[in-house]
Design a protein around this motif. Structure first.
Motif, PDB file in Angstrom:
ATOM      1  N   TYR A   1       3.160 -18.176  -6.868  1.00 39.53           N
ATOM      2  CA  TYR A   1       3.852 -16.950  -7.226  1.00 39.53           C
ATOM      3  C   TYR A   1       2.821 -15.833  -7.293  1.00 39.53           C
ATOM      4  N   GLY A   2       3.216 -14.653  -6.836  1.00 35.64           N
ATOM      5  CA  GLY A   2       2.254 -13.566  -6.818  1.00 35.64           C
ATOM      6  C   GLY A   2       2.891 -12.209  -6.960  1.00 35.64           C
ATOM      7  N   ILE A   3       2.053 -11.226  -7.298  1.00 31.02           N
ATOM      8  CA  ILE A   3       2.476  -9.836  -7.408  1.00 31.02           C
ATOM      9  C   ILE A   3       1.292  -8.963  -7.030  1.00 31.02           C
ATOM     10  N   THR A   4       1.574  -7.838  -6.342  1.00 29.70           N
ATOM     11  CA  THR A   4       0.505  -6.924  -5.939  1.00 29.70           C
ATOM     12  C   THR A   4       1.040  -5.501  -5.950  1.00 29.70           C
ATOM     13  N   PRO A   5       0.209  -4.511  -6.310  1.00 28.76           N
ATOM     14  CA  PRO A   5       0.683  -3.126  -6.338  1.00 28.76           C
ATOM     15  C   PRO A   5       0.771  -2.536  -4.935  1.00 28.76           C
ATOM     16  N   LEU A   6       1.849  -1.799  -4.691  1.00 33.89           N
ATOM     17  CA  LEU A   6       1.975  -1.005  -3.465  1.00 33.89           C
ATOM     18  C   LEU A   6       1.572   0.444  -3.731  1.00 33.89           C
ATOM     19  N   THR A   7       1.919   0.931  -4.908  1.00 39.80           N
ATOM     20  CA  THR A   7       1.483   2.241  -5.393  1.00 39.80           C
ATOM     21  C   THR A   7       1.148   2.075  -6.877  1.00 39.80           C
ATOM     22  N   ASP A   8       0.865   3.178  -7.532  1.00 38.58           N
ATOM     23  CA  ASP A   8       0.555   3.107  -8.963  1.00 38.58           C
ATOM     24  C   ASP A   8       1.754   2.663  -9.785  1.00 38.58           C
ATOM     25  N   THR A   9       2.970   2.831  -9.252  1.00 39.06           N
ATOM     26  CA  THR A   9       4.167   2.515 -10.037  1.00 39.06           C
ATOM     27  C   THR A   9       5.094   1.516  -9.361  1.00 39.06           C
TER      28      THR A   9
ATOM     29  N   GLY B   1       8.555   1.438 -12.125  1.00 43.17           N
ATOM     30  CA  GLY B   1       9.035   2.121 -13.311  1.00 43.17           C
ATOM     31  C   GLY B   1       8.128   3.252 -13.716  1.00 43.17           C
ATOM     32  N   SER B   2       8.493   3.866 -14.822  1.00 46.38           N
ATOM     33  CA  SER B   2       7.728   4.990 -15.337  1.00 46.38           C
ATOM     34  C   SER B   2       7.923   5.078 -16.841  1.00 46.38           C
ATOM     35  N   THR B   3       6.990   5.764 -17.494  1.00 46.37           N
ATOM     36  CA  THR B   3       7.068   6.006 -18.922  1.00 46.37           C
ATOM     37  C   THR B   3       6.986   7.509 -19.160  1.00 46.37           C
TER      38      THR B   3
END
Length: 567
Positions: free
Chosen positions: A192-200, A240-242
């Motif tokens: 299982y994996g996850i990687t950023p495409l952009t900052d969000t 997402g965003s804060t």
């Protein structure tokens, strides 16, 4: 219009040839999809900046987006921790899980802060099952294996010839009178994996396979079997965003083979089938549907989901059912959690049976409302209340089926063994032949384990959650923090004497007294990765079952123990 109460031969034949398979499920991943009872965040290396500590704790809570009464997902948590790893002030976040007092899970998050220039930006050490971690990219392995022993005495109350007549799971010699036993197990492995495409925005996915096997005298068969197949195979996007005020918005889109559940599983949790050639009937390793398309939007502690589910059914009993719907959940009210689900079945080959006709499941609609009240106290003691009510209708014929329950309980956190006592009343309507309306409740993908919607360890195998009234008296006892005992006493009644579509031996009931069951489940969490669980259950046939079988029946007794090792 009153229905003819005589049973036509065609309807009887259909109910014999296509009975609902009578299965029991055991959740061998102890925390997967469990209700979160509480979330604790602790900074393990605090400094002197209290404002920073408060901001980091709030950021962690909002990014993880795990709130009381939401369901726990290892995949969603891993994705959140990968996003947190890109926060400059955070060096690492570790998590621990432990059983909650009322059957859920407690999530503990330990945050290690980057200490100024000494280790700011330094990567945290990579520990198995993580294989690679850098700048928001995470690759981890999943490895779990289980071995189970299961035994029965007087299975099917000694009348498997009647109870399993026409059941497609019955191949070869089935268990019955006397004692029978078997061994089964599985190995589950994946990446299982996850990687950023952009900052969000992040891309994530998972791929895994399960090898399972059974040997000995199982409930339905004595044939030795083994099977290897893909389990998870999904991809997704999460972002997402804060806001400046600290409000957290998260969106998540995913599709593929994955597990999905709503609430505690009264309507939808068991999205895959086991047994027959797949083996591992009781250890129940497969949960991923053939296809789940899911869109999730979360704003603080509000969550909205739109879903499409194609369950992974066995080829021998594949009903081609598809389920679509929306689900809304919130814990916005103090000490309250609420859930609302609306779903429909746009496609299915499954059928309902009445005394005069056969009706198609395709076109089924359901509306479900859930509520839980569990006030937080300083020592963890106090009452809790849970309730759920659902109504089913149909787009093609007059249908009004109801399923609902209410549960009351109390936690004695400071007493010896920290006991929790509860009583639950549940009713799932049966069809009444004297009316023209169809009233039998369709359990859809209900299930879970013996503390959720597998009602009775043995009894559930012959009478599932339809045309049923169940009284459950339950306790939870903790002799030690890592040992849990769960005794239960059940009383079962039929809602209607007409039971077409259930076990063929019980299609027409001579009385409403179905029986009772006394069981005890024990769990030993040897470590974070090793768990033992077992049970002993004694089920007593009621007059309805004894008269249908034409004999006085000795109790059905079952025993089970398994060990699970997982990373």
């Amino acid at each position: 219009m009153r229905r003819n109460t005589r049973l036509p031969s065609l309807a009887l034949l259909c109910s014999l040839v296509l009975p609902v398979p009578a299965l029991s499920q055991i959740k061998t991943e102890p925390f997967a999809d469990q209700r979160i009872e509480s979330v604790h965040v602790a900074i393990v290396n605090p400094g002197t900046d209290a404002a920073l500590h408060s901001r980091i704790e709030d950021l962690v809570r909002r990014t993880v987006a795990a709130y009381p009464s939401s369901s726990y997902s290892e995949e969603r948590l891993t994705a959140a921790l990968a996003r947190l790893s890109r926060v400059p002030e955070i060096k690492s976040v570790q998590h621990q899980l432990r059983p909650g007092a009322t059957g859920g899970v407690v999530l503990e998050l330990e945050v290690s802060l980057a200490q100024g220039g000494s280790d700011a930006g330094a990567p945290a050490p990579v520990r198995f099952p993580n294989l690679y971690q850098s700048n928001g990219t995470l690759l981890r392995a999943k490895v779990e294996t289980l071995a189970m022993y299961y035994g029965n005495h007087n299975a099917w109350f000694g009348r498997s010839d009647l109870m399993l007549n026409g059941n497609p799971f019955a191949v070869g010699q089935a268990a019955g009178k006397g004692y029978s036993q078997w061994l089964e197990g599985f190995v589950h492995g994946g990446l299982y994996g996850i990687t950023p495409l952009t900052d969000t925005l992040y891309l994530y996915g998972g791929l895994s396979a399960i090898a399972s096997g059974s040997v000995g005298q199982e409930l339905f068969t004595d044939k030795t079997r083994s099977h290897v197949a893909f389990e998870d195979a999904f991809v997704g996007l999460v972002g997402g965003s804060t806001s400046a005020q600290g409000d957290r918005l998260v969106y998540n889109l995913s599709a593929g083979r994955q597990r999905f559940s709503i609430g505690e599983g009264m309507i939808l949790v068991n999205t895959a089938m086991n047994g027959l050639n797949r083996a591992a009937l009781q250890s129940n390793p497969r949960w991923a549907a053939d296809q789940v398309a899911l869109a999730r939007l979360a704003y603080n502690d509000w969550k909205l989901e739109a879903f499409h589910v194609d369950p992974d059914e066995l080829p021998e009993v594949d009903s081609k059912t598809r389920i679509q719907g929306i689900n809304l959940e919130t814990t916005a009210l103090q000490d309250f959690s609420l859930g609302l689900t609306a779903l429909r079945v746009p496609k299915s080959q499954a059928a309902y049976y009445t005394t005069t006709s056969q009706l198609q499941r395709e076109g089924l609609r359901a509306l479900d409302l859930r509520l839980r009240w569990q006030p937080q106290s300083a020592d963890g003691s106090g009452p809790f209340v849970a309730a759920e009510a659902a109504r089913q209708s149909h787009s093609r014929f007059d249908m009004r089926a109801q399923g609902y329950y209410g549960e009351l309980g109390y936690v004695f956190a400071k007493a010896a063994w920290s006991p929790v006592f509860s009583y639950r009343y549940a009713r799932f309507t049966g069809d009444k032949p004297e009316t023209s309306r169809f009233e039998r409740w369709d359990p859809l993908l209900s299930g879970g384990n013996g503390e959720t919607w597998v009602q009775g360890i043995n009894h559930f195998k012959i009478f599932q959650d339809s045309n049923l009234i169940a009284h459950r008296f339950q306790a939870r006892l903790r002799p030690r923090q890592n040992i849990e005992l769960v005794p239960q006493y059940w009383v079962f009644r039929a809602d209607s004497l007409t039971n077409l579509g259930g076990n063929p031996a019980l299609s027409l009931l001579p009385s409403r007294q179905l029986g009772s069951e006394l069981n005890l489940t024990f769990k030993y969490f040897m470590s974070r990765n090793i768990m033992f669980q077992g049970h002993v259950a004694a089920t007593y046939a009621g007059s309805a079952v004894e008269q249908a079988l034409g004999q006085h029946s000795s109790p059905w007794i079952s025993t089970m123990i398994f060990v699970r090792v997982g990373y």
